[in-house]
Design a protein around this motif. Structure first.
Motif, mmCIF file in Angstrom:
data_model
loop_
_atom_site.group_PDB
_atom_site.id
_atom_site.type_symbol
_atom_site.label_atom_id
_atom_site.label_comp_id
_atom_site.label_asym_id
_atom_site.label_seq_id
_atom_site.Cartn_x
_atom_site.Cartn_y
_atom_site.Cartn_z
ATOM 1 N N ALA A 221 2.864 2.544 -6.426
ATOM 2 C CA ALA A 221 3.566 1.905 -7.447
ATOM 3 C C ALA A 221 3.043 2.298 -8.748
ATOM 4 C CB ALA A 221 3.801 0.549 -7.193
ATOM 5 N N ASN A 222 4.050 2.411 -9.919
ATOM 6 C CA ASN A 222 3.726 2.665 -11.235
ATOM 7 C C ASN A 222 2.948 1.257 -11.679
ATOM 8 O OD1 ASN A 222 3.928 5.311 -12.209
ATOM 9 N ND2 ASN A 222 6.102 4.914 -12.277
ATOM 10 N N ASP A 223 3.616 0.104 -11.273
ATOM 11 C CA ASP A 223 3.264 -1.087 -11.553
ATOM 12 C C ASP A 223 3.289 -2.090 -10.693
ATOM 13 O OD1 ASP A 223 2.969 -3.683 -13.142
ATOM 14 O OD2 ASP A 223 4.311 -2.955 -14.705
ATOM 15 N N SER A 224 2.236 -2.974 -10.263
ATOM 16 C CA SER A 224 2.056 -3.555 -9.204
ATOM 17 C C SER A 224 2.929 -4.922 -9.489
ATOM 18 C CB SER A 224 0.984 -4.302 -8.929
ATOM 19 O OG SER A 224 0.304 -4.834 -9.973
ATOM 20 N N THR A 225 3.305 -5.294 -10.690
ATOM 21 C CA THR A 225 4.016 -6.382 -11.055
ATOM 22 C C THR A 225 5.366 -6.329 -10.594
ATOM 23 O OG1 THR A 225 4.240 -5.830 -13.191
ATOM 24 C CG2 THR A 225 2.323 -7.251 -12.592
ATOM 25 N N LEU A 226 5.638 -5.256 -10.358
ATOM 26 C CA LEU A 226 7.647 -4.879 -10.218
ATOM 27 C C LEU A 226 7.721 -4.572 -8.837
ATOM 28 C CD1 LEU A 226 8.028 -2.576 -13.251
ATOM 29 C CD2 LEU A 226 8.653 -4.823 -12.955
ATOM 30 N N CYS A 227 6.968 -5.170 -7.770
ATOM 31 C CA CYS A 227 7.140 -4.935 -6.237
ATOM 32 C C CYS A 227 8.364 -5.531 -5.817
ATOM 33 C CB CYS A 227 5.688 -5.162 -5.662
ATOM 34 S SG CYS A 227 5.584 -4.531 -3.922
ATOM 35 N N SER A 228 9.557 -4.878 -5.533
ATOM 36 C CA SER A 228 10.510 -5.497 -5.096
ATOM 37 C C SER A 228 11.219 -4.676 -4.215
ATOM 38 C CB SER A 228 11.413 -6.193 -6.071
ATOM 39 O OG SER A 228 12.589 -6.888 -5.300
ATOM 40 N N PHE A 229 11.511 -4.894 -2.879
ATOM 41 C CA PHE A 229 12.332 -3.884 -2.142
ATOM 42 C C PHE A 229 13.175 -4.835 -0.997
ATOM 43 C CE2 PHE A 229 8.158 -5.024 -0.730
ATOM 44 C CZ PHE A 229 8.087 -5.330 0.505
ATOM 45 N N GLU A 230 14.001 -4.012 -0.146
ATOM 46 C CA GLU A 230 14.402 -4.741 0.872
ATOM 47 C C GLU A 230 13.988 -4.099 2.220
ATOM 48 O OE1 GLU A 230 19.170 -5.254 1.809
ATOM 49 O OE2 GLU A 230 18.581 -3.348 2.146
ATOM 50 N N ILE A 231 13.372 -4.927 2.929
ATOM 51 C CA ILE A 231 12.613 -4.631 4.217
ATOM 52 C C ILE A 231 13.632 -4.756 5.326
ATOM 53 C CG2 ILE A 231 11.981 -6.918 4.737
ATOM 54 C CD1 ILE A 231 9.679 -5.738 6.077
ATOM 55 N N LYS A 232 13.932 -3.874 6.094
ATOM 56 C CA LYS A 232 14.799 -3.540 7.204
ATOM 57 C C LYS A 232 14.368 -4.245 8.403
ATOM 58 C CE LYS A 232 17.724 -0.844 4.557
ATOM 59 N NZ LYS A 232 18.904 -1.664 4.231
ATOM 60 N N ALA A 233 15.305 -4.411 9.192
ATOM 61 C CA ALA A 233 14.966 -5.426 10.538
ATOM 62 C C ALA A 233 14.188 -4.634 11.378
ATOM 63 C CB ALA A 233 16.539 -5.586 11.114
#
Length: 295
Positions: A221-233
């Motif tokens: 990541a460029n910036d750890s504070t922006l860690c958001s994602f969709e985890i698949k099943a």
């Protein structure tokens, strides 16, 4: 991972017993926080004739973190430690000024078919701790902080995050987190992270910024504070990172240091039998050619 700056594909590396998938170091990214070396070991099925037998080898300037998904390894070291690690537990060995260890298939499994799968990780020590006395810690699986949030399973294997602290005795601000989900879910955890951050997909996939990333990919990541994602099943991922050091770290074979002189001294000490030995072990791995490191 939002704001991804680098995608690292797992690369095959031969460690002697079998091939592993090397994640770090990478030519464009030598470290993530204090994490300097990561191998994805297996999954491999070993026959009744094949066993893991990594003979005596030394380390300086780092802590090793062994985390298994399948199988078992007996760790022996020059401190007199002898312990079997099984899935979910953590072996944390701090080399400091110098330690020697072996890794072998347990006697009870040596004549049967067995699986082996896990992560081998090196965490560089802060400069003021590089020459500390070596230590070893084993943390059982049920001692690792684990919790569920909206159907997503979290585990804080090492470090501090989410207002929790793992009992693994780390030497600098870091985190190593497992996230598993049987359902597709959006995960936003950036507020709990700090420093540099990376995400490794062991199995399954994630989606971020309309991009899908699959297993055996490491996202930095460029910036750890922006860690958001969709985890698949049915996915399992690992997030790791922390505060980077102000000084460069050098790595050669099993040695890590902020000063190349420490590495040269360690090489000479190993060649001249000045490291401690592991009780009841006699075979040493020789210092390799200068172009090769790892293990």
């Amino acid at each position: 991972m939002s704001n991804t700056k680098l995608i690292i594909e797992e690369r095959a590396a031969n460690i002697g017993s079998f091939l592993v998938g090397r994640l770090l170091p990478f030519r464009q990214k030598r470290m993530v926080g204090p994490f300097i070396f990561i191998d994805h070991m297996g999954p491999v099925c070993l026959s009744d004739q094949d066993n893991l037998d990594v003979a005596m080898h030394p380390h300086i300037g780092l802590s090793t973190l062994t985390f298994l998904f399948e199988g078992a390894i007996v760790h022996r070291d020059s401190l007199g430690t002898e312990i079997e690690i099984t899935p979910g537990a953590v072996n944390w060995m701090t080399a400091g000024k110098g330690v020697v260890h072996t890794e072998r298939t347990p006697d009870r499994l040596r004549h049967s078919q067995k699986q082996l799968h896990g992560l081998q990780i090196w965490v560089a020590l802060p400069k003021e701790e590089e020459q500390c006395e070596p230590t070893f810690a084993h943390v059982e699986a049920d001692e690792i902080p684990s919790w569920n949030e909206d159907g997503v399973e979290f585990k804080l294997i090492a470090g501090k995050a989410f207002g929790k602290q793992s009992p693994v005795p780390v030497y600098s601000p870091l985190y190593f987190i497992e996230i598993k989900s049987e359902i597709t879910k959006t995960v936003t955890i950036g507020e709990h992270l700090f420093g540099e951050s990376a995400l490794y997909i062991l199995e399954g996939s994630i989606t971020s910024d309309k991009n899908t990333y699959k297993e055996k990919q490491l996202l930095v990541a460029n910036d750890s504070t922006l860690c958001s994602f969709e985890i698949k099943a049915n996915s399992t991922i690992y997030i790791f990172g922390g505060d980077a050091f102000s000084e460069e770290r050098f790595i050669e074979w099993n040695f890590v240091a902020s000063d190349k002189k420490l590495i040269e001294r360690a090489k000479e000490d190993w060649k001249n039998n000045r490291f401690p030995t592991v009780p009841n072990e006699t075979i040493k791995i020789p210092l390799p050619e200068p172009s090769r490191f790892g293990g």
